[in-house]
Design a protein around this motif. Sequence first.
Motif, mmCIF file in Angstrom:
data_model
loop_
_atom_site.group_PDB
_atom_site.id
_atom_site.type_symbol
_atom_site.label_atom_id
_atom_site.label_comp_id
_atom_site.label_asym_id
_atom_site.label_seq_id
_atom_site.Cartn_x
_atom_site.Cartn_y
_atom_site.Cartn_z
ATOM 1 N N ILE A 106 0.835 -1.203 0.000
ATOM 2 C CA ILE A 106 0.000 0.000 0.000
ATOM 3 C C ILE A 106 0.870 1.254 0.000
ATOM 4 C CG2 ILE A 106 -1.629 1.364 1.379
ATOM 5 C CD1 ILE A 106 -2.954 -0.888 -0.081
ATOM 6 N N MET A 107 2.025 1.183 0.652
ATOM 7 C CA MET A 107 2.920 2.338 0.690
ATOM 8 C C MET A 107 3.428 2.723 -0.695
ATOM 9 S SD MET A 107 5.130 1.469 4.132
ATOM 10 C CE MET A 107 6.350 2.742 3.798
ATOM 11 N N PHE A 108 3.328 1.803 -1.660
ATOM 12 C CA PHE A 108 3.762 2.120 -3.019
ATOM 13 C C PHE A 108 2.838 3.129 -3.695
ATOM 14 C CE2 PHE A 108 5.710 -2.377 -3.288
ATOM 15 C CZ PHE A 108 6.820 -1.934 -2.596
ATOM 16 N N MET A 109 1.760 3.481 -3.017
ATOM 17 C CA MET A 109 0.865 4.508 -3.566
ATOM 18 C C MET A 109 1.476 5.900 -3.475
ATOM 19 S SD MET A 109 -1.926 3.395 -4.909
ATOM 20 C CE MET A 109 -2.953 4.869 -4.859
ATOM 21 N N THR A 110 2.579 6.055 -2.755
ATOM 22 C CA THR A 110 3.199 7.376 -2.626
ATOM 23 C C THR A 110 3.487 8.033 -3.982
ATOM 24 O OG1 THR A 110 4.167 6.908 -0.453
ATOM 25 C CG2 THR A 110 5.211 8.638 -1.742
ATOM 26 N N PRO A 111 4.097 7.329 -4.963
ATOM 27 C CA PRO A 111 4.315 7.976 -6.267
ATOM 28 C C PRO A 111 3.025 8.406 -6.949
ATOM 29 C CG PRO A 111 5.666 6.002 -6.065
ATOM 30 C CD PRO A 111 4.710 5.992 -4.912
ATOM 31 N N ILE A 112 1.937 7.656 -6.718
ATOM 32 C CA ILE A 112 0.651 8.025 -7.309
ATOM 33 C C ILE A 112 0.157 9.341 -6.697
ATOM 34 C CG2 ILE A 112 -1.726 7.312 -7.699
ATOM 35 C CD1 ILE A 112 0.348 5.611 -9.164
ATOM 36 N N PHE A 113 0.202 9.416 -5.370
ATOM 37 C CA PHE A 113 -0.176 10.666 -4.710
ATOM 38 C C PHE A 113 0.780 11.798 -5.107
ATOM 39 C CE2 PHE A 113 -2.133 7.726 -1.491
ATOM 40 C CZ PHE A 113 -3.433 8.172 -1.646
ATOM 41 N N LEU A 114 2.035 11.453 -5.368
ATOM 42 C CA LEU A 114 3.017 12.456 -5.772
ATOM 43 C C LEU A 114 2.647 13.074 -7.109
ATOM 44 C CD1 LEU A 114 5.703 13.681 -4.793
ATOM 45 C CD2 LEU A 114 6.888 11.905 -6.079
ATOM 46 N N MET A 115 2.177 12.249 -8.032
ATOM 47 C CA MET A 115 1.741 12.773 -9.328
ATOM 48 C C MET A 115 0.574 13.739 -9.174
ATOM 49 S SD MET A 115 1.764 9.315 -11.653
ATOM 50 C CE MET A 115 3.069 8.098 -11.433
ATOM 51 N N ILE A 116 -0.371 13.363 -8.324
ATOM 52 C CA ILE A 116 -1.532 14.233 -8.095
ATOM 53 C C ILE A 116 -1.085 15.547 -7.455
ATOM 54 C CG2 ILE A 116 -3.723 14.457 -6.873
ATOM 55 C CD1 ILE A 116 -3.981 11.389 -7.014
ATOM 56 N N LEU A 157 -4.466 -0.926 7.146
ATOM 57 C CA LEU A 157 -4.132 -0.672 5.744
ATOM 58 C C LEU A 157 -4.555 0.738 5.331
ATOM 59 C CD1 LEU A 157 -4.959 -4.075 4.004
ATOM 60 C CD2 LEU A 157 -2.747 -3.170 4.744
ATOM 61 N N LEU A 158 -5.619 1.245 5.950
ATOM 62 C CA LEU A 158 -6.018 2.627 5.676
ATOM 63 C C LEU A 158 -4.996 3.595 6.262
ATOM 64 C CD1 LEU A 158 -9.883 2.449 6.301
ATOM 65 C CD2 LEU A 158 -8.622 2.229 4.146
ATOM 66 N N PHE A 159 -4.396 3.225 7.385
ATOM 67 C CA PHE A 159 -3.304 4.034 7.929
ATOM 68 C C PHE A 159 -2.130 4.047 6.957
ATOM 69 C CE2 PHE A 159 -5.396 3.846 12.083
ATOM 70 C CZ PHE A 159 -5.056 5.085 12.627
ATOM 71 N N ALA A 160 -1.829 2.907 6.351
ATOM 72 C CA ALA A 160 -0.749 2.840 5.365
ATOM 73 C C ALA A 160 -1.060 3.742 4.178
ATOM 74 C CB ALA A 160 -0.542 1.401 4.902
ATOM 75 N N LEU A 161 -2.315 3.762 3.739
ATOM 76 C CA LEU A 161 -2.707 4.615 2.626
ATOM 77 C C LEU A 161 -2.575 6.087 3.000
ATOM 78 C CD1 LEU A 161 -3.847 4.342 -0.277
ATOM 79 C CD2 LEU A 161 -6.129 4.614 0.713
ATOM 80 N N GLY A 162 -3.014 6.439 4.220
ATOM 81 C CA GLY A 162 -2.878 7.816 4.678
ATOM 82 C C GLY A 162 -1.422 8.224 4.813
ATOM 83 N N GLY A 163 -0.578 7.310 5.298
ATOM 84 C CA GLY A 163 0.838 7.601 5.401
ATOM 85 C C GLY A 163 1.469 7.849 4.046
ATOM 86 N N SER A 164 1.010 7.121 3.027
ATOM 87 C CA SER A 164 1.531 7.312 1.675
ATOM 88 C C SER A 164 1.191 8.703 1.148
ATOM 89 C CB SER A 164 0.954 6.239 0.736
ATOM 90 O OG SER A 164 1.355 4.953 1.145
ATOM 91 N N ALA A 165 -0.028 9.151 1.415
ATOM 92 C CA ALA A 165 -0.421 10.492 0.980
ATOM 93 C C ALA A 165 0.402 11.563 1.684
ATOM 94 C CB ALA A 165 -1.917 10.711 1.247
ATOM 95 N N LEU A 166 0.620 11.395 2.979
ATOM 96 C CA LEU A 166 1.427 12.358 3.733
ATOM 97 C C LEU A 166 2.877 12.346 3.253
ATOM 98 C CD1 LEU A 166 0.025 11.680 7.313
ATOM 99 C CD2 LEU A 166 -0.295 13.768 5.970
ATOM 100 N N GLN A 167 3.412 11.149 2.962
ATOM 101 C CA GLN A 167 4.788 11.050 2.486
ATOM 102 C C GLN A 167 4.948 11.741 1.130
ATOM 103 O OE1 GLN A 167 7.348 10.036 4.128
ATOM 104 N NE2 GLN A 167 8.838 10.199 2.481
ATOM 105 N N ALA A 168 3.916 11.681 0.299
ATOM 106 C CA ALA A 168 3.970 12.376 -0.988
ATOM 107 C C ALA A 168 4.081 13.885 -0.778
ATOM 108 C CB ALA A 168 2.726 12.047 -1.809
ATOM 109 N N LEU A 169 3.353 14.413 0.195
ATOM 110 C CA LEU A 169 3.453 15.844 0.507
ATOM 111 C C LEU A 169 4.868 16.199 0.958
ATOM 112 C CD1 LEU A 169 0.099 16.539 2.403
ATOM 113 C CD2 LEU A 169 0.726 17.291 0.105
ATOM 114 N N VAL A 170 5.462 15.328 1.773
ATOM 115 C CA VAL A 170 6.830 15.549 2.241
ATOM 116 C C VAL A 170 7.793 15.581 1.057
ATOM 117 C CG1 VAL A 170 8.732 14.567 3.583
ATOM 118 C CG2 VAL A 170 6.414 14.552 4.511
ATOM 119 N N GLN A 171 7.633 14.670 0.119
ATOM 120 C CA GLN A 171 8.528 14.616 -1.031
ATOM 121 C C GLN A 171 8.359 15.826 -1.938
ATOM 122 O OE1 GLN A 171 8.068 10.797 -2.930
ATOM 123 N NE2 GLN A 171 8.825 9.676 -1.157
#
Length: 302
Positions: A106-116, A157-171
């Motif tokens: 689920i953490m691999f969603m970070t690049p997807i959130f990064l694109m958005i 798993l929803l926490f993992a998804l939320g963490g991915s979105a937050l990590q995208a903001l950090v990046q």
Amino acid sequence: MVTADVQRNDRTIMVASCYVALAAALAAADAAVIRLLAGEVHPFVIGFFRSVFGLAVILPLIATRPHILKSGYRFQHVSRAALKLAALVCYFVAFAAAPLADAMAIMFMTPIFLMIGAWLWLGEAFTLTKLFAVVTGFLGALVIIQPGAAGAVAPALLFALGGSALQALVQLMLKRMSDKDNTETLVAWNLIVTVPLAAIPALFFWATPDLRQFLLLALQGVMGAINMTLMTKAFSMAEASHIAPMDFLRLPFVAVMAWVLFGEVAGFSTWIGAGVIFLSTLAVAGGGRLKRRAQAAAERDI
């Protein structure tokens, strides 16, 4: 033949990709340590010790090179540290309660959130290829989460998804801040600011760790500091879409560790969902490289 600039750029991307691959191995080990601490140390306390030990790792660097604290930013360091801490706590919850491979996938969603995020805040073009990546990426996440399947969706798993979105903001912030601050400055200020930020919530859930827990927390803090340095350096060298595919090495790394240490075997849906997410981001990365080479060829022919 491509131009010398493009060849040099490709070499830079290769080096950055190596940094990301090493960081992926450390991230997998980090997840295993979190599982070992699960139920014993609260996620907020883990976040505090991670920042404390991480800061301890770089204190000698700060002492010998105090000029690295000179920064072109002020409040951005605080907001970035807060977002990073929140992302870490989300990941800690996920690693403690969900199958490690599922949480990592689920953490691999970070690049997807990064694109958005790059489209919304940085004004990057949102092409059909990126739209395809976003749609298929979320489909891959749904395969892993399996909403509507027997039993409720695992909150972890929803926490993992939320963490991915937050990590995208950090990046996204890292990409902007690396224009003025170098890697050492960004890492140093992140850890300096995170320690007091993490201490506040940790006080409400404090329990003094025993020797075993203390050693695991120290190990995690060291790995976290090295991981942060590698990723910060990588993102300052190359565009996120170009190096993101190497980050997917985390899944086989963590799958092996979960099997060896905890007897967990990643399910079929985990690999399928992660594969869908991987292919979606790989398509964008590959398209970016082809576009860059085509532009270089056009410039050569002028």
